[in-house]
Design a protein around this motif. Sequence first.
Motif, PDB file in Angstrom:
ATOM      1  N   ASN A 104       0.813  -1.209   0.000  1.00 43.33           N
ATOM      2  CA  ASN A 104       0.000   0.000   0.000  1.00 43.33           C
ATOM      3  C   ASN A 104       0.851   1.266   0.000  1.00 43.33           C
ATOM      4  O   ASN A 104       0.655   2.158  -0.836  1.00 43.33           O
ATOM      5  N   THR A 105       1.818   1.355   0.902  1.00 45.85           N
ATOM      6  CA  THR A 105       2.666   2.544   0.983  1.00 45.85           C
ATOM      7  C   THR A 105       3.474   2.738  -0.296  1.00 45.85           C
ATOM      8  O   THR A 105       3.598   3.857  -0.809  1.00 45.85           O
ATOM      9  N   ALA A 106       4.021   1.637  -0.822  1.00 51.54           N
ATOM     10  CA  ALA A 106       4.834   1.719  -2.046  1.00 51.54           C
ATOM     11  C   ALA A 106       4.007   2.202  -3.231  1.00 51.54           C
ATOM     12  O   ALA A 106       4.455   3.045  -4.024  1.00 51.54           O
ATOM     13  N   MET A 107       2.786   1.696  -3.362  1.00 49.53           N
ATOM     14  CA  MET A 107       1.937   2.074  -4.486  1.00 49.53           C
ATOM     15  C   MET A 107       1.439   3.512  -4.352  1.00 49.53           C
ATOM     16  O   MET A 107       1.355   4.246  -5.333  1.00 49.53           O
ATOM     17  N   LEU A 108       1.131   3.929  -3.124  1.00 50.41           N
ATOM     18  CA  LEU A 108       0.709   5.316  -2.898  1.00 50.41           C
ATOM     19  C   LEU A 108       1.813   6.286  -3.302  1.00 50.41           C
ATOM     20  O   LEU A 108       1.547   7.341  -3.899  1.00 50.41           O
ATOM     21  N   ALA A 109       3.062   5.927  -2.978  1.00 48.22           N
ATOM     22  CA  ALA A 109       4.201   6.802  -3.272  1.00 48.22           C
ATOM     23  C   ALA A 109       4.368   6.995  -4.784  1.00 48.22           C
ATOM     24  O   ALA A 109       4.570   8.118  -5.261  1.00 48.22           O
ATOM     25  N   VAL A 110       4.282   5.910  -5.537  1.00 50.66           N
ATOM     26  CA  VAL A 110       4.426   6.002  -6.999  1.00 50.66           C
ATOM     27  C   VAL A 110       3.220   6.727  -7.596  1.00 50.66           C
ATOM     28  O   VAL A 110       3.357   7.567  -8.493  1.00 50.66           O
ATOM     29  N   ASN A 111       2.035   6.428  -7.081  1.00 52.07           N
ATOM     30  CA  ASN A 111       0.818   7.095  -7.561  1.00 52.07           C
ATOM     31  C   ASN A 111       0.916   8.610  -7.369  1.00 52.07           C
ATOM     32  O   ASN A 111       0.529   9.391  -8.237  1.00 52.07           O
ATOM     33  N   LYS A 112       1.433   9.020  -6.222  1.00 45.97           N
ATOM     34  CA  LYS A 112       1.579  10.450  -5.922  1.00 45.97           C
ATOM     35  C   LYS A 112       2.509  11.120  -6.934  1.00 45.97           C
ATOM     36  O   LYS A 112       2.253  12.241  -7.388  1.00 45.97           O
ATOM     37  N   LYS A 113       3.583  10.427  -7.303  1.00 50.18           N
ATOM     38  CA  LYS A 113       4.542  10.976  -8.267  1.00 50.18           C
ATOM     39  C   LYS A 113       3.896  11.178  -9.639  1.00 50.18           C
ATOM     40  O   LYS A 113       4.070  12.226 -10.261  1.00 50.18           O
ATOM     41  N   ILE A 114       3.158  10.180 -10.108  1.00 54.44           N
ATOM     42  CA  ILE A 114       2.595  10.295 -11.458  1.00 54.44           C
ATOM     43  C   ILE A 114       1.421  11.266 -11.498  1.00 54.44           C
ATOM     44  O   ILE A 114       1.124  11.840 -12.542  1.00 54.44           O
ATOM     45  N   GLN A 115       0.765  11.462 -10.344  1.00 60.15           N
ATOM     46  CA  GLN A 115      -0.389  12.379 -10.307  1.00 60.15           C
ATOM     47  C   GLN A 115       0.018  13.832 -10.079  1.00 60.15           C
ATOM     48  O   GLN A 115      -0.819  14.729 -10.146  1.00 60.15           O
ATOM     49  N   THR A 116       1.313  14.063  -9.847  1.00 62.77           N
ATOM     50  CA  THR A 116       1.805  15.435  -9.694  1.00 62.77           C
ATOM     51  C   THR A 116       1.561  16.238 -10.965  1.00 62.77           C
ATOM     52  O   THR A 116       1.179  17.412 -10.922  1.00 62.77           O
ATOM     53  N   ASN A 117       1.767  15.596 -12.115  1.00 61.96           N
ATOM     54  CA  ASN A 117       1.603  16.266 -13.410  1.00 61.96           C
ATOM     55  C   ASN A 117       0.316  15.888 -14.128  1.00 61.96           C
ATOM     56  O   ASN A 117      -0.086  16.560 -15.080  1.00 61.96           O
ATOM     57  N   ASP A 118      -0.304  14.790 -13.691  1.00 56.19           N
ATOM     58  CA  ASP A 118      -1.522  14.331 -14.367  1.00 56.19           C
ATOM     59  C   ASP A 118      -2.477  13.736 -13.335  1.00 56.19           C
ATOM     60  O   ASP A 118      -2.289  12.619 -12.872  1.00 56.19           O
ATOM     61  N   LYS A 119      -3.500  14.493 -12.992  1.00 60.40           N
ATOM     62  CA  LYS A 119      -4.437  14.067 -11.945  1.00 60.40           C
ATOM     63  C   LYS A 119      -5.264  12.848 -12.361  1.00 60.40           C
ATOM     64  O   LYS A 119      -5.878  12.186 -11.529  1.00 60.40           O
ATOM     65  N   THR A 120      -5.273  12.542 -13.672  1.00 63.28           N
ATOM     66  CA  THR A 120      -6.052  11.389 -14.140  1.00 63.28           C
ATOM     67  C   THR A 120      -5.215  10.117 -14.201  1.00 63.28           C
ATOM     68  O   THR A 120      -5.722   9.042 -14.528  1.00 63.28           O
ATOM     69  N   ALA A 121      -3.925  10.216 -13.907  1.00 67.41           N
ATOM     70  CA  ALA A 121      -3.029   9.052 -13.985  1.00 67.41           C
ATOM     71  C   ALA A 121      -3.215   8.159 -12.769  1.00 67.41           C
ATOM     72  O   ALA A 121      -3.532   8.626 -11.666  1.00 67.41           O
TER      73      ALA A 121
END
Length: 459
Positions: free
Chosen positions: A199-216
């Motif tokens: 969970n923590t690992a996936m949240l961290a990567v999700n946060k990175k990709i959503q910095t520039n694209d909220k739909t990612a």
Amino acid sequence: MIIQNKIKSALLLFIIAILARPLNAQELPLFKNGDVVALIGDSITHGGSFHAFLQVFNATQFPNEKVSYYNCGIAGDNTPGTTDRVEKDILIHNPTHALIMLGMNDVGRWLYPGTKKVDQETLKKREEILKNYTKNMEKLSALLIEKGVKLIFTTPSIYDQTAVLERKNNFGINDGLIDFGNAVREIAKKHNAPVIDFNTAMLAVNKKIQTNDKTATIVGLDRIHPGDNGHLVMAYEIIKTIIPVAFTSTIEIDAKTMKVNSAKNCTVDIKSGIKKFQVLQNALPFPVKESLRTTEKLIPESGNIAREILSIKNLEEGKYTLLIDDIKVGSYSNLALKEGINLSRNSLTPQYKQATKVSDLCFEYRSTNDKLRTIAATEFRSLKEFNGPNTLEAKKAFLEAKNEKSKGKSWYFYEKKKAKEYFEVLPKKDSIIKALDHIRTEIYTANKPVTHTYKLIKI
């Protein structure tokens, strides 16, 4: 007496030094030759690929440790359902290890309407669900431990409650899953078992990709089921937690003295000098598809796993072409070669091409195993309440009637499709099991490293 004390002190320091060394996973892999790993879970395991990536990693990094992997996930399953089928669907494989990821279907997604304010009754129901999940996980753990199975726990993968998607956002579900993860940690602590924090690992990567694209998102548009990108994040978290292999191999050669300064996890023969030398690695690269490289770069420490370093010191100034088995794999300056080049992601090397074939076999193993999961899912979940005669006709009638009752529901077409697959695959069950055994043998034949000839030519 002074000499004896000095010897004792030296011996003590030696022992301390040995114990203080970081564990070398190349010498001490988690899974040994002959081990059987049961992957227990719901649809995210059933239809997922994190275990295929894990199989690729182990097959390439530990080519002599033949390990059998069994997908024991069932779509739609939860902790009570898994406990009910543990004997006939999991222990039947005689596992030495079980990797457990459950929770997405236990969390009570209907209790998260998407509003920030919820009444006390809803909060009470959430607490009750958490208690039941904990109790069922304890029960499942006890059943496995009783049979001598070593447990590896994971926190549940994420529900994406931050992406801007068309799918309704039942905000708060992931918070519930985090509570489940905390419960898992307490259970693991009791059993002295590792916990892999998906969970923590996936949240961290999700946060990175959503910095520039909220739909990612690294999970699907349903906010729940990860694609290969999300499963790669999960696989890396397993690797980092329990199989921390830093190097596939490291080689350092001094071009001036024509000596091998260092050769770890490989042997190097430079009798012909740097213009032609031979290398036999004890492992292959860990291959990752080009389409997944962007995600891989977002995973912390992924670049420090399974590196394949070639360093050549004291070369004349200039640029050099590196050939392996007469295949040009790159051109490098003397400074780059001095620093050390990492060949682990060079898809031109013969080693990487060999590793890719191993990966293809592992994913073929996954898709073949998936057919058996269609049978298991139907028999342990869809046919769970069936009590008619043990004939295909009776089961078919039962499933058709059951499916018609769910007409209009989101799962209607999926269940109808899986019921059709069940009757197509069931007669082939024995041949599928044989095919799995055959592919497993192929994997551990194709993954054996061979000697390669390196040539360094000044341009």
